[in-house]
Design a protein around this motif. Structure first.
Motif, short mmCIF file in Angstrom:
data_model
loop_
_atom_site.label_atom_id
_atom_site.label_comp_id
_atom_site.label_asym_id
_atom_site.label_seq_id
_atom_site.Cartn_x
_atom_site.Cartn_y
_atom_site.Cartn_z
N VAL A 1 0.85 -1.20 0.00
CA VAL A 1 0.00 0.00 0.00
C VAL A 1 0.88 1.24 0.00
CG1 VAL A 1 -1.55 1.39 1.43
CG2 VAL A 1 -2.05 -1.02 1.04
N HIS A 2 1.90 1.25 0.85
CA HIS A 2 2.83 2.38 0.88
C HIS A 2 3.53 2.57 -0.46
CE1 HIS A 2 2.40 2.42 5.28
NE2 HIS A 2 2.97 3.59 5.25
N SER A 3 3.95 1.47 -1.07
CA SER A 3 4.66 1.59 -2.34
C SER A 3 3.77 2.18 -3.43
CB SER A 3 5.18 0.22 -2.77
OG SER A 3 5.88 0.35 -3.99
N TYR A 4 2.54 1.72 -3.50
CA TYR A 4 1.60 2.24 -4.51
C TYR A 4 1.43 3.75 -4.34
CZ TYR A 4 -2.83 2.82 -7.04
OH TYR A 4 -3.82 3.24 -7.89
N ILE A 5 1.27 4.19 -3.09
CA ILE A 5 1.10 5.62 -2.84
C ILE A 5 2.39 6.38 -3.17
CG2 ILE A 5 0.76 7.32 -0.99
CD1 ILE A 5 -1.16 5.28 0.30
N ARG A 6 3.54 5.76 -2.88
CA ARG A 6 4.81 6.41 -3.21
C ARG A 6 4.96 6.62 -4.71
NH1 ARG A 6 8.62 2.99 1.08
NH2 ARG A 6 7.80 4.02 2.95
N LEU B 1 4.82 10.51 -9.19
CA LEU B 1 4.32 10.86 -10.52
C LEU B 1 3.62 12.21 -10.55
CD1 LEU B 1 2.94 7.38 -11.61
CD2 LEU B 1 4.94 8.55 -12.55
N THR B 2 3.21 12.70 -9.37
CA THR B 2 2.41 13.94 -9.34
C THR B 2 3.09 15.10 -8.62
OG1 THR B 2 1.25 13.16 -7.36
CG2 THR B 2 0.24 12.67 -9.50
N GLU B 3 4.25 14.82 -7.98
CA GLU B 3 4.97 15.87 -7.27
C GLU B 3 6.45 15.83 -7.69
OE1 GLU B 3 4.34 15.71 -3.06
OE2 GLU B 3 2.21 15.19 -3.27
N ASP B 4 7.11 16.96 -7.51
CA ASP B 4 8.51 17.07 -7.90
C ASP B 4 9.43 16.55 -6.80
OD1 ASP B 4 10.83 17.67 -9.25
OD2 ASP B 4 10.80 19.80 -8.70
N ARG B 5 9.98 15.35 -7.01
CA ARG B 5 10.92 14.72 -6.09
C ARG B 5 10.43 14.81 -4.62
NH1 ARG B 5 16.34 13.36 -7.60
NH2 ARG B 5 15.96 14.52 -9.49
N PRO B 6 9.27 14.22 -4.34
CA PRO B 6 8.70 14.32 -2.99
C PRO B 6 9.52 13.55 -1.96
CG PRO B 6 7.49 12.71 -4.25
CD PRO B 6 8.45 13.36 -5.21
N THR B 7 9.47 14.00 -0.72
CA THR B 7 9.99 13.23 0.40
C THR B 7 8.85 12.38 0.92
OG1 THR B 7 11.60 14.91 1.01
CG2 THR B 7 10.99 13.32 2.71
N ILE B 8 8.99 11.07 0.81
CA ILE B 8 7.90 10.18 1.16
C ILE B 8 7.74 10.08 2.67
CG2 ILE B 8 8.13 8.83 -0.95
CD1 ILE B 8 9.62 6.72 0.83
N LYS B 9 6.65 9.48 3.10
CA LYS B 9 6.39 9.24 4.53
C LYS B 9 6.86 7.83 4.88
CE LYS B 9 4.45 9.83 8.63
NZ LYS B 9 4.96 8.60 9.26
N GLN C 1 8.62 8.80 -16.92
CA GLN C 1 7.98 8.67 -15.61
C GLN C 1 8.76 7.72 -14.70
OE1 GLN C 1 4.03 7.75 -17.19
NE2 GLN C 1 3.23 9.56 -16.15
N TYR C 2 9.31 6.67 -15.28
CA TYR C 2 10.13 5.76 -14.47
C TYR C 2 11.41 6.43 -13.99
CZ TYR C 2 7.43 1.47 -14.98
OH TYR C 2 6.45 0.50 -14.87
N ALA C 3 11.81 7.49 -14.67
CA ALA C 3 13.02 8.21 -14.25
C ALA C 3 12.75 9.21 -13.13
CB ALA C 3 13.62 8.95 -15.45
N ARG C 4 11.47 9.45 -12.83
CA ARG C 4 11.14 10.35 -11.71
C ARG C 4 11.56 9.70 -10.41
NH1 ARG C 4 7.63 14.57 -13.08
NH2 ARG C 4 6.96 14.74 -10.90
N ALA C 5 11.78 10.51 -9.36
CA ALA C 5 12.36 9.97 -8.13
C ALA C 5 11.73 10.58 -6.90
CB ALA C 5 13.87 10.22 -8.11
N PHE C 6 11.82 9.82 -5.79
CA PHE C 6 11.42 10.34 -4.48
C PHE C 6 12.63 10.30 -3.55
CE2 PHE C 6 10.26 5.75 -4.34
CZ PHE C 6 10.99 5.33 -3.23
N GLN D 1 18.29 9.04 0.73
CA GLN D 1 18.59 8.54 -0.60
C GLN D 1 17.52 8.97 -1.60
OE1 GLN D 1 18.75 4.29 -0.77
NE2 GLN D 1 19.69 4.22 -2.80
N THR D 2 17.94 9.33 -2.80
CA THR D 2 17.03 9.61 -3.90
C THR D 2 16.82 8.32 -4.68
OG1 THR D 2 17.74 11.92 -4.05
CG2 THR D 2 16.64 10.97 -5.98
N VAL D 3 15.56 7.91 -4.83
CA VAL D 3 15.24 6.61 -5.45
C VAL D 3 14.35 6.84 -6.65
CG1 VAL D 3 14.23 4.32 -5.07
CG2 VAL D 3 15.33 5.54 -3.16
N THR D 4 14.79 6.39 -7.81
CA THR D 4 13.94 6.48 -9.00
C THR D 4 12.88 5.38 -8.95
OG1 THR D 4 15.27 4.99 -10.36
CG2 THR D 4 15.88 7.34 -10.36
N LEU D 5 11.80 5.60 -9.67
CA LEU D 5 10.76 4.57 -9.74
C LEU D 5 11.27 3.34 -10.49
CD1 LEU D 5 7.57 6.73 -10.34
CD2 LEU D 5 8.51 5.86 -8.19
#
Length: 327
Positions: free
Chosen positions: A223-228, A233-241, A284-289, A296-300
Motif C-alpha cells: 500500500v505504501h509503495s503504490y502511494i509512493r 508521478l504527481t509531485e517534484d521529487r517528494p519526500t515520502i512518509k 515517468q520511471y526516471a522520476r524519483a522520491f 537517498q534519492t530513489v527512482t521509480l
C-alpha cells in the motif's frame, strides 16, 4: 531454594510490589542505575502499568508470599527479566527462564546492555547466544546486544530464503515487463503459500514475525509503495512518509487478525498498481522520491525491482516454513 519458588501470573494488585522488585533489581547495577536515575517512582509505576503490563504477558516468581522476580514476554521476545537483588543466584532466574521457554518453546529473543556483564553471563550460561550488537533506543542510546535462544534441533531460518536483494536500475523494457508480471502474480503466490494453513500454523514464527504478521506486512508495505509511486508521478521529487513496519506488525490486527482481508486488499491493490506500471513512460520511471530516513534519492525504475523481490522474499519465508514442517 528452587523447590520453594512458585511461578504465577501477574495480577493488577501486584503492581506496587512488582515495580519495587523491578527498580531495586535494575538499580543494583550502578551502570544500569545511572541510565534511569532521573525517573521517579510514580512515573515508572505508571509506565509499568500502562505500557509493560498492558502489552505483555507477565509472570512472577514468588517465595513465602513475596514477589522475588518477574518476566515480561510478548510472543518470543523477553522485554523485562528481573530477580530481587538480594536473592540472585538461587534458581529464581532459571525458574523464570523455564517458564519463558514453556511459553515460546521454539526460541526466545532479548536485549541487554553490552556493559551489563552479569546479565550477559547469566544468559550465556543458559544457552543464549549473542547475535547482534547495536545501540538501544533513545533516550538511553547505549551499546546493547541481542541474544537468542533456540531449542535444540530447531533449524535457524535463513534471512533471505529467496536470495538477497540485488539492486537494479539500468535495465530495458523487456526486464521491466518481467518485473511488472512478477508484481502482478505476487498476490496469487502469497495466497497459495498460506492455503489450507490452520490458525496455529499461521501463528508459527519465521524469525521475528509469524506467518500471519508476514501476510499483513506485505499488504501494509505494498500500500505504501503504490502511494509512493503516485506521489512521485504527481509531485517534484517528494519526500515520502516512512513508517515503522515493526510497530505496524505488532498491532492486534496483524498479530491475531484474519489473513483473508489483507489478501483481498492485495488483489485489488496490485491490479491497480500493475495497470499504472504498464501505462508509465520511460520519463515517468526516471522520476524519483527522497527517503526521509536514508536521505537517498530513489527512482521509480529502481523501486520497481525492489518490490518485485519484496513479495518473493516474504512468500519464500512462508514456503520455507511449510517445507521444514512438512505442511
Amino acid at each position: 531454594m528452587n523447590d520453594g519458588i512458585r511461578i504465577r501470573r501477574y495480577r493488577p494488585e501486584d503492581l506496587e510490589e512488582t515495580v519495587a522488585v523491578w527498580r531495586a533489581s535494575r538499580d543494583s547495577d550502578p551502570y544500569v542505575a545511572s541510565l534511569h536515575h532521573h525517573y521517579t517512582l510514580p512515573e515508572e509505576t505508571a509506565f509499568f502499568r500502562d505500557k509493560v503490563a498492558a502489552q505483555h504477558n507477565i509472570w512472577l516468581a514468588e517465595t513465602d508470599g513475596r514477589i522475588v522476580g518477574l518476566l515480561a514476554i510478548k510472543d518470543d521476545y523477553v522485554d523485562r527479566f528481573y530477580v530481587a537483588a538480594d536473592l540472585q543466584r538461587q534458581g529464581i532466574g532459571a525458574a523464570l527462564l523455564e517458564k519463558a521457554r514453556e511459553l515460546s518453546p521454539s526460541g526466545l529473543r532479548l536485549h541487554t546492555h553490552v556493559k551489563n556483564t552479569s546479565a550477559r553471563a547469566f544468559y550465556e550460561k543458559h544457552g543464549f547466544k549473542a547475535v547482534r550488537f547495536g545501540v538501544s533506543p533513545p533516550p538511553e542510546s547505549e551499546p546493547d546486544v541481542e541474544y537468542r535462544w533456540l531449542q535444540e534441533g530447531v533449524m535457524t531460518a535463513p534471512q533471505y530464503p529467496a536470495g538477497p536483494y540485488e539492486p537494479e536500475e539500468d535495465y530495458g523494457r523487456e526486464r521491466r515487463d518481467e518485473l511488472i508480471a512478477e508484481i502482478e502474480h505476487a498476490p496469487a503466490a502469497l495466497r497459495q503459500a498460506v492455503t489450507e494453513l490452520s490458525e496455529a500454523q499461521l501463528d508459527t514464527r519465521y524469525r521475528n514475525w509469524t506467518i500471519r504478521q508476514i501476510v499483513h506486512h506485505v499488504s501494509d508495505s505494498h500500500v505504501h509503495s503504490y502511494i509512493r509511486f503516485k506521489w512521485t508521478l504527481t509531485e517534484d521529487r517528494p519526500t515520502i512518509k516512512a513508517y515503522d513496519e515493526g510497530r505496524w506488525a505488532a498491532l492486534d490486527d496483524a498479530r491475531t487478525g484474519d489473513v483473508r482481508s489483507p489478501l483481498v486488499l492485495l488483489d485489488g491493490l496490485h491490479a491497480c498498481w500493475v495497470d499504472l506500471l504498464r501505462r508509465m513512460s520511460d520519463e515517468q520511471y526516471a522520476r524519483a522520491f527522497v527517503h526521509p530516513e536514508t536521505g537517498q534519492t530513489v527512482t521509480l525504475s529502481a523501486a520497481l525491482p525492489h518490490y518485485a523481490w519484496h513479495g518473493r522474499h516474504h512468500t519464500g519465508q512462508i514456503t520455507w516454513l511449510r517445507t521444514q514442517n512438512g505442511w
